[in-house]
Design a protein around this motif. Structure first.
Motif, PDB file in Angstrom:
ATOM      1  N   GLU A  19       0.823  -1.207   0.000  1.00  0.00           N
ATOM      2  CA  GLU A  19       0.000   0.000   0.000  1.00  0.00           C
ATOM      3  C   GLU A  19       0.861   1.263   0.000  1.00  0.00           C
ATOM      4  O   GLU A  19       0.602   2.210  -0.749  1.00  0.00           O
ATOM      5  CB  GLU A  19      -0.922   0.005   1.218  1.00  0.00           C
ATOM      6  CG  GLU A  19      -1.812   1.223   1.293  1.00  0.00           C
ATOM      7  CD  GLU A  19      -2.658   1.254   2.544  1.00  0.00           C
ATOM      8  OE1 GLU A  19      -3.153   2.341   2.881  1.00  0.00           O
ATOM      9  OE2 GLU A  19      -2.825   0.209   3.184  1.00  0.00           O
ATOM     10  N   PHE A  20       1.898   1.285   0.825  1.00  0.00           N
ATOM     11  CA  PHE A  20       2.805   2.428   0.865  1.00  0.00           C
ATOM     12  C   PHE A  20       3.474   2.647  -0.484  1.00  0.00           C
ATOM     13  O   PHE A  20       3.538   3.769  -0.993  1.00  0.00           O
ATOM     14  CB  PHE A  20       3.869   2.211   1.958  1.00  0.00           C
ATOM     15  CG  PHE A  20       4.894   3.303   2.015  1.00  0.00           C
ATOM     16  CD1 PHE A  20       4.659   4.446   2.753  1.00  0.00           C
ATOM     17  CD2 PHE A  20       6.097   3.191   1.336  1.00  0.00           C
ATOM     18  CE1 PHE A  20       5.598   5.461   2.811  1.00  0.00           C
ATOM     19  CE2 PHE A  20       7.042   4.188   1.385  1.00  0.00           C
ATOM     20  CZ  PHE A  20       6.797   5.329   2.124  1.00  0.00           C
ATOM     21  N   MET A  21       3.958   1.575  -1.083  1.00  0.00           N
ATOM     22  CA  MET A  21       4.663   1.692  -2.359  1.00  0.00           C
ATOM     23  C   MET A  21       3.708   2.115  -3.482  1.00  0.00           C
ATOM     24  O   MET A  21       4.101   2.875  -4.375  1.00  0.00           O
ATOM     25  CB  MET A  21       5.368   0.383  -2.706  1.00  0.00           C
ATOM     26  CG  MET A  21       6.472  -0.003  -1.724  1.00  0.00           C
ATOM     27  SD  MET A  21       7.703   1.282  -1.431  1.00  0.00           S
ATOM     28  CE  MET A  21       8.530   1.312  -2.997  1.00  0.00           C
ATOM     29  N   VAL A  22       2.466   1.648  -3.448  1.00  0.00           N
ATOM     30  CA  VAL A  22       1.488   2.052  -4.468  1.00  0.00           C
ATOM     31  C   VAL A  22       1.171   3.539  -4.326  1.00  0.00           C
ATOM     32  O   VAL A  22       1.123   4.266  -5.327  1.00  0.00           O
ATOM     33  CB  VAL A  22       0.213   1.192  -4.376  1.00  0.00           C
ATOM     34  CG1 VAL A  22      -0.918   1.784  -5.207  1.00  0.00           C
ATOM     35  CG2 VAL A  22       0.500  -0.226  -4.838  1.00  0.00           C
ATOM     36  N   ARG A  23       0.978   4.011  -3.102  1.00  0.00           N
ATOM     37  CA  ARG A  23       0.735   5.452  -2.903  1.00  0.00           C
ATOM     38  C   ARG A  23       1.916   6.273  -3.376  1.00  0.00           C
ATOM     39  O   ARG A  23       1.747   7.320  -4.004  1.00  0.00           O
ATOM     40  CB  ARG A  23       0.448   5.751  -1.436  1.00  0.00           C
ATOM     41  CG  ARG A  23      -0.974   5.462  -1.041  1.00  0.00           C
ATOM     42  CD  ARG A  23      -1.259   5.869   0.373  1.00  0.00           C
ATOM     43  NE  ARG A  23      -0.656   4.880   1.251  1.00  0.00           N
ATOM     44  CZ  ARG A  23       0.020   5.157   2.352  1.00  0.00           C
ATOM     45  NH1 ARG A  23       0.175   6.386   2.735  1.00  0.00           N
ATOM     46  NH2 ARG A  23       0.538   4.200   3.091  1.00  0.00           N
TER      47      ARG A  23
END
Length: 175
Positions: A19-23
């Motif tokens: 999720e962090f990397m996608v954001r």
């Protein structure tokens, strides 16, 4: 019971890392496409249709549509990249991204520019474009200007500080 908890915790941590990397990928995609869309559109429109068909409204629309495409493309690319990678590799990339002061400063400059230009562009060009294109296109142009300001500061001798990374564990759960 503890083995199931460890596996569940690892899956949850991997999901949080994804999720962090996608954001982050969505933010970087928006920044890059907001930087590339205006000159690409202007070049295309002027070479194809000439000056008579070129307008501020269309340029601003191309900017925010390009930024939106960057959000979708950056998020999709990062999701595929992170979801199909090993959990410890994604964790290491997340830690490196969290401590990358250059990237953080670029994000900050881009956000500040986006907010500033989302307000200034409608104030300056009120009668030349629709309200939606003024606000969203102004935010896209401001994001690009902020990104250029970050790189300009780096080139002129004001690089962001380098932070020492903590030790990154190679594996979170032993099998």
């Amino acid at each position: 019971m503890s083995d199931n908890f460890a596996v569940s915790a690892t899956a949850q941590a991997h999901a949080a890392d994804i999720e962090f990397m996608v954001r982050r990928g969505m933010a970087k995609g928006y920044q890059v496409m907001s930087l590339l869309a205006p000159p690409l559109y202007a070049t295309f429109a002027l070479s194809r249709y000439g000056r008579a068909q070129f307008s501020i409204n269309r340029l601003l629309r191309a900017t925010w549509v390009g930024g939106s495409a960057g959000i979708v493309g950056g998020g999709a690319f990062e999701y595929v990249r992170s979801a199909y990678s090993k959990a410890d590799h994604v964790r290491a990339r997340r830690i490196r991204a969290a401590y990358d002061t250059s990237s953080i400063r670029a994000d900050d400059h881009s956000t500040i520019g986006g907010i500033l230009f989302a307000v200034l562009t409608p104030a300056i060009l009120w009668k030349r474009a629709s309200t939606v294109n003024l606000i969203l296109g102004g935010a896209g142009i401001g994001s690009a200007v902020g990104l250029l300001a970050h790189h300009g500061r780096t080139v002129t001798g004001d690089p962001p500080p380098i932070v020492q990374l903590p030790d990154i564990p190679t594996s979170t759960v032993s099998a």
